[in-house]
Design a protein around this motif. Sequence first.
Motif, mmCIF file in Angstrom:
data_model
loop_
_atom_site.group_PDB
_atom_site.id
_atom_site.type_symbol
_atom_site.label_atom_id
_atom_site.label_comp_id
_atom_site.label_asym_id
_atom_site.label_seq_id
_atom_site.Cartn_x
_atom_site.Cartn_y
_atom_site.Cartn_z
ATOM 1 N N LYS A 192 0.834 -1.208 0.000
ATOM 2 C CA LYS A 192 0.000 0.000 0.000
ATOM 3 C C LYS A 192 0.866 1.255 0.000
ATOM 4 O O LYS A 192 0.645 2.168 -0.801
ATOM 5 C CB LYS A 192 -0.910 -0.022 1.226
ATOM 6 C CG LYS A 192 -1.729 1.233 1.424
ATOM 7 C CD LYS A 192 -2.522 1.169 2.702
ATOM 8 C CE LYS A 192 -1.550 1.155 3.851
ATOM 9 N NZ LYS A 192 -2.140 1.196 5.165
ATOM 10 N N ASP A 193 1.862 1.310 0.854
ATOM 11 C CA ASP A 193 2.720 2.484 0.951
ATOM 12 C C ASP A 193 3.509 2.713 -0.339
ATOM 13 O O ASP A 193 3.631 3.843 -0.809
ATOM 14 C CB ASP A 193 3.676 2.355 2.129
ATOM 15 C CG ASP A 193 2.957 2.385 3.474
ATOM 16 O OD1 ASP A 193 1.797 2.838 3.526
ATOM 17 O OD2 ASP A 193 3.557 1.936 4.476
ATOM 18 N N ARG A 194 4.021 1.641 -0.915
ATOM 19 C CA ARG A 194 4.827 1.773 -2.132
ATOM 20 C C ARG A 194 3.965 2.208 -3.318
ATOM 21 O O ARG A 194 4.368 3.071 -4.097
ATOM 22 C CB ARG A 194 5.522 0.455 -2.431
ATOM 23 C CG ARG A 194 6.453 0.544 -3.587
ATOM 24 C CD ARG A 194 7.768 -0.131 -3.310
ATOM 25 N NE ARG A 194 8.531 -0.147 -4.540
ATOM 26 C CZ ARG A 194 8.919 -1.239 -5.169
ATOM 27 N NH1 ARG A 194 8.657 -2.421 -4.647
ATOM 28 N NH2 ARG A 194 9.584 -1.165 -6.284
ATOM 29 N N ARG A 242 1.139 3.874 -3.186
ATOM 30 C CA ARG A 242 0.753 5.278 -2.963
ATOM 31 C C ARG A 242 1.846 6.229 -3.409
ATOM 32 O O ARG A 242 1.572 7.263 -4.019
ATOM 33 C CB ARG A 242 0.434 5.509 -1.491
ATOM 34 C CG ARG A 242 -0.932 5.079 -1.073
ATOM 35 C CD ARG A 242 -1.113 5.409 0.383
ATOM 36 N NE ARG A 242 -2.455 5.139 0.835
ATOM 37 C CZ ARG A 242 -2.806 5.170 2.114
ATOM 38 N NH1 ARG A 242 -1.922 5.457 3.041
ATOM 39 N NH2 ARG A 242 -4.044 4.917 2.471
ATOM 40 N N SER A 243 3.104 5.896 -3.113
ATOM 41 C CA SER A 243 4.204 6.775 -3.526
ATOM 42 C C SER A 243 4.384 6.756 -5.041
ATOM 43 O O SER A 243 4.751 7.765 -5.641
ATOM 44 C CB SER A 243 5.503 6.392 -2.824
ATOM 45 O OG SER A 243 5.989 5.151 -3.278
ATOM 46 N N MET A 244 4.113 5.614 -5.683
ATOM 47 C CA MET A 244 4.251 5.515 -7.136
ATOM 48 C C MET A 244 3.181 6.328 -7.865
ATOM 49 O O MET A 244 3.443 6.896 -8.927
ATOM 50 C CB MET A 244 4.171 4.048 -7.582
ATOM 51 C CG MET A 244 5.348 3.211 -7.123
ATOM 52 S SD MET A 244 5.093 1.461 -7.451
ATOM 53 C CE MET A 244 6.031 1.292 -8.961
ATOM 54 N N ALA A 274 1.755 9.040 -6.828
ATOM 55 C CA ALA A 274 1.791 10.464 -6.480
ATOM 56 C C ALA A 274 2.084 11.343 -7.689
ATOM 57 O O ALA A 274 1.508 12.414 -7.834
ATOM 58 C CB ALA A 274 2.817 10.711 -5.383
ATOM 59 N N GLY A 275 2.950 10.892 -8.594
ATOM 60 C CA GLY A 275 3.312 11.721 -9.736
ATOM 61 C C GLY A 275 2.720 11.251 -11.052
ATOM 62 O O GLY A 275 3.116 11.730 -12.097
#
Length: 115
Positions: A30-32, A34-36, A38-39
């Motif tokens: 989930k965290d990874r 979400r960061s992917m 973002a942009g």
Amino acid sequence: MQLTLLPQPDGLTIRVDEKRLDAAIATAFKDRVRSMIAGGGAQVTLDLGGVEFMDSSGLGAVIAIYKAMPAGRRLTLTGLTPNVERVFQLTRMDTVLTIRKTAETTETRQKKPER
């Protein structure tokens, strides 16, 4: 955890290269993701074709990603194996999330024969 980011003209595709999406990796997944995203662009496709097993923690991670999508951006799930598809059907999340049979990536678009 193995995830492959495939940029697309209208957004991005994230291919999950794990056989299991369960409690052991759900939080990191989930965290990874979400960061992917973002942009990324307007369309985010999560390709679950490699996932053979998903438990409630994995389902919760996908739902958390869906809820965290910024306004105006869409999340689509693709490539669900029968076991994973069953999880979405039993929980009726298949009525909430957008699910397609296959992912249409730049890679597959280029391989299609021209007419």
